[in-house]
Design a protein around this motif. Structure first.
Motif, mmCIF file in Angstrom:
data_model
loop_
_atom_site.group_PDB
_atom_site.id
_atom_site.type_symbol
_atom_site.label_atom_id
_atom_site.label_comp_id
_atom_site.label_asym_id
_atom_site.label_seq_id
_atom_site.Cartn_x
_atom_site.Cartn_y
_atom_site.Cartn_z
ATOM 1 N N VAL A 51 17.451 122.846 -17.647
ATOM 2 C CA VAL A 51 17.845 124.144 -18.695
ATOM 3 C C VAL A 51 19.020 124.040 -19.200
ATOM 4 N N VAL A 52 20.052 124.218 -18.673
ATOM 5 C CA VAL A 52 21.349 124.840 -18.391
ATOM 6 C C VAL A 52 21.550 123.489 -18.522
ATOM 7 N N LEU A 53 21.917 122.880 -18.090
ATOM 8 C CA LEU A 53 22.068 121.181 -18.538
ATOM 9 C C LEU A 53 22.111 120.504 -20.098
ATOM 10 N N SER A 54 20.525 120.966 -20.531
ATOM 11 C CA SER A 54 20.187 120.385 -21.284
ATOM 12 C C SER A 54 20.943 121.444 -23.006
ATOM 13 N N LEU A 55 20.851 122.069 -22.399
ATOM 14 C CA LEU A 55 21.815 123.642 -23.231
ATOM 15 C C LEU A 55 23.129 123.070 -23.897
ATOM 16 N N LEU A 56 24.272 123.205 -22.635
ATOM 17 C CA LEU A 56 25.409 122.566 -22.638
ATOM 18 C C LEU A 56 25.707 121.127 -23.362
ATOM 19 N N LEU A 57 25.003 120.482 -22.718
ATOM 20 C CA LEU A 57 24.602 119.476 -23.516
ATOM 21 C C LEU A 57 24.681 118.833 -25.640
ATOM 22 N N ALA A 58 23.589 119.665 -25.066
ATOM 23 C CA ALA A 58 22.832 119.951 -27.031
ATOM 24 C C ALA A 58 23.648 120.598 -27.834
ATOM 25 N N GLY A 59 24.234 121.687 -27.330
ATOM 26 C CA GLY A 59 25.743 122.208 -27.922
ATOM 27 C C GLY A 59 26.373 120.991 -27.890
ATOM 28 N N ARG A 60 27.186 120.117 -27.333
ATOM 29 C CA ARG A 60 28.029 118.920 -27.345
ATOM 30 C C ARG A 60 28.346 118.293 -28.438
ATOM 31 N N ALA A 61 26.751 117.878 -28.016
ATOM 32 C CA ALA A 61 25.861 116.814 -29.457
ATOM 33 C C ALA A 61 25.748 117.592 -30.529
ATOM 34 N N ALA A 62 25.177 118.173 -30.444
ATOM 35 C CA ALA A 62 25.126 119.186 -32.619
ATOM 36 C C ALA A 62 26.787 119.324 -32.825
ATOM 37 N N GLU A 63 27.437 119.316 -32.265
ATOM 38 C CA GLU A 63 29.001 120.004 -32.670
ATOM 39 C C GLU A 63 29.768 118.451 -33.586
ATOM 40 N N TRP A 64 28.761 117.298 -32.260
ATOM 41 C CA TRP A 64 29.238 116.355 -33.185
ATOM 42 C C TRP A 64 28.474 115.262 -34.293
ATOM 43 N N LEU A 65 26.819 116.422 -34.662
ATOM 44 C CA LEU A 65 26.055 115.308 -35.184
ATOM 45 C C LEU A 65 26.162 115.898 -36.802
ATOM 46 N N SER A 66 26.109 116.955 -36.447
ATOM 47 C CA SER A 66 25.895 117.916 -37.528
ATOM 48 C C SER A 66 26.824 117.218 -38.674
ATOM 49 N N PRO A 67 28.805 117.442 -38.703
ATOM 50 C CA PRO A 67 29.370 116.659 -39.909
ATOM 51 C C PRO A 67 28.588 115.672 -40.058
ATOM 52 N N LEU A 68 28.027 114.859 -39.158
ATOM 53 C CA LEU A 68 27.408 113.733 -39.374
ATOM 54 C C LEU A 68 26.788 113.331 -40.248
ATOM 55 N N LEU A 69 25.500 114.463 -40.186
ATOM 56 C CA LEU A 69 24.378 114.359 -40.936
ATOM 57 C C LEU A 69 24.602 114.626 -42.395
ATOM 58 N N ARG A 70 25.325 116.128 -42.348
ATOM 59 C CA ARG A 70 26.102 116.793 -43.761
ATOM 60 C C ARG A 70 27.097 115.185 -44.360
ATOM 61 N N ASP A 71 27.902 114.182 -43.905
ATOM 62 C CA ASP A 71 27.669 113.847 -44.929
ATOM 63 C C ASP A 71 27.513 112.827 -44.745
ATOM 64 N N TRP A 72 26.593 111.810 -44.325
ATOM 65 C CA TRP A 72 24.799 111.637 -44.575
ATOM 66 C C TRP A 72 24.810 111.933 -45.751
ATOM 67 N N LEU A 73 24.202 112.599 -46.036
ATOM 68 C CA LEU A 73 23.377 113.756 -47.026
ATOM 69 C C LEU A 73 24.093 113.867 -48.115
#
Length: 387
Positions: A51-73
């Motif tokens: 759970v802890v590892l998934s939360l940490l990795l998800a936070g890093r992934a969201a920081e990277w994916l969120s701007p990409l998703l915004r630009d794509w939309l």
């Protein structure tokens, strides 16, 4: 240690809950024996780590994916059709445009999706870990003589009870952590006063959780308010999508009302006067919601045809008519003064005056019968904007 035991044995809800968790885990451990208890403890630790590892990795992934998703939309250039939409299409355009425009919502969605993916991937390792751990346990049990077996049964139960108590302590820590997050995020929520009154909770949170997560969760109320505001923005976007199709009779009425207005301010004023004098406040609808919790969703067309509505209905009708007249307008939700020193949920409008350097002015057509609420001085003292 004595102070911990003393706090735990106090007869109050949090301590009783924790004590029951530990005792039940101890009894379960005694029944399972050493091997079974060790297996449960291992997988409890394994779940906590994943759970802890998934939360940490998800936070890093969201920081990277969120701007990409915004630009794509943004590149997709999604525009809400100016026509009547089905419920499914309304939901689709609300979700897509909200993900494009609202940063916190976009980050939250990408975070949850990334967390689900990482948890799924790590779950594939669980059977392999289980196989190695069970093999390790079997390798520890090599003696089979009867005397040792009798001793081993008692020792196994005792060891299982000890491991169960450790497992119970871990579960109790999770309970306290959940309460700590709840109190930090919702300081005025139900039962928070009872939780704070617990001596065991106060000692646990002060010595175990605050040094680790206190600084982060101290901003919990601010984060909660941000989430609530984001939710209101999504709700407002839903109304914008639903109201994108303007019936011909409402559009014609808006154009007729504003045909002699020579500026954006005069257009906004003419519509304010028209809506404010023709739509009566629906007291029956308001009382039905306040007293019975029954809410009737109402479209601008219904408000226009029935000449009745509450504040959100008046604000939505005004917005539809203002857009038909070429004005940029938004529905604002928040709190309005009640006249007795308090505030209650309310909705009004803001209009952008493009021919006056793009200034936004507030107006409240719902209150038009009680005075002039078209951009008066002191508007903000009676209307607390939340979205």
């Amino acid at each position: 240690m004595n102070t911990w035991v003393h706090a735990l044995l106090r007869p109050e809800p949090v301590a009783i809950t924790v004590l029951l968790v530990i005792i039940s885990s101890l009894i379960q451990g005694m029944r399972r024996g050493a091997s079974g208890s060790a297996k449960h403890l291992f997988f409890f630790i394994w779940q906590a780590v994943t759970v802890v590892l998934s939360l940490l990795l998800a936070g890093r992934a969201a920081e990277w994916l969120s701007p990409l998703l915004r630009d794509w939309l943004i590149k997709q250039n999604v525009q809400v059709p100016q026509q009547e939409l089905s419920t499914l299409k309304q939901a689709w355009y609300t979700i897509v445009t909200s993900l494009r425009d609202f940063e916190l919502l976009r980050f939250g969605v990408t975070f949850l999706l990334a967390y689900a993916v990482f948890r799924f991937l790590l779950s594939w390792l669980e059977p392999l870990c289980s196989m190695f751990f069970e093999s390790f346990l079997r390798s520890r049990d090599t003696r089979t003589d009867e005397g040792y077996s009798r001793f081993s049964g008692a020792a196994s139960r005792a060891t299982g009870a000890l491991i169960g108590a450790l497992l119970g302590a871990g579960r109790a820590f999770v309970v306290i952590a959940v309460l700590f997050v709840y109190v930090s995020m919702l300081p005025s929520g139900p039962l928070t006063d009872s939780i704070r009154a617990s001596a065991f909770y106060n000692k646990s949170s002060a010595e175990l959780l605050t040094p680790v997560a206190g600084d982060v969760l101290a901003r919990g109320p601010v984060f909660t308010e941000a989430v609530e505001e984001e939710f209101r923005r999504v709700l407002q976007r839903k109304y914008e999508v639903i109201d994108s199709a303007v019936p011909a009779n409402i559009e014609q009425a808006a154009l007729t009302v504003t045909k002699n207005a020579g500026s954006d301010e005069k257009k906004a004023r003419a519509l304010y006067d028209w809506v404010g004098t023709r739509i009566a406040y629906d007291w029956d609808k308001a009382r039905n919601y306040e007293q019975h919790g029954i809410w009737k969703e109402q479209t601008p067309t219904e408000t226009f045809n029935t000449h009745k509505g509450v504040c959100i209905d008046v604000a939505r009708l005004y917005a539809v008519m203002a857009r038909s007249a070429g004005l940029e307008v938004r529905v604002v939700t928040g709190l309005g003064a009640t006249g007795n020193g308090g505030y209650g949920p309310h909705a009004w409008n803001e209009v952008r005056l493009a021919d006056q350097n793009g200034a936004w002015i507030p107006l409240d057509a719902t209150w038009a019968s009680s005075g002039d609420w078209f951009n008066p001085s002191g508007f903000s003292s009676t209307h607390l904007r939340e979205a």
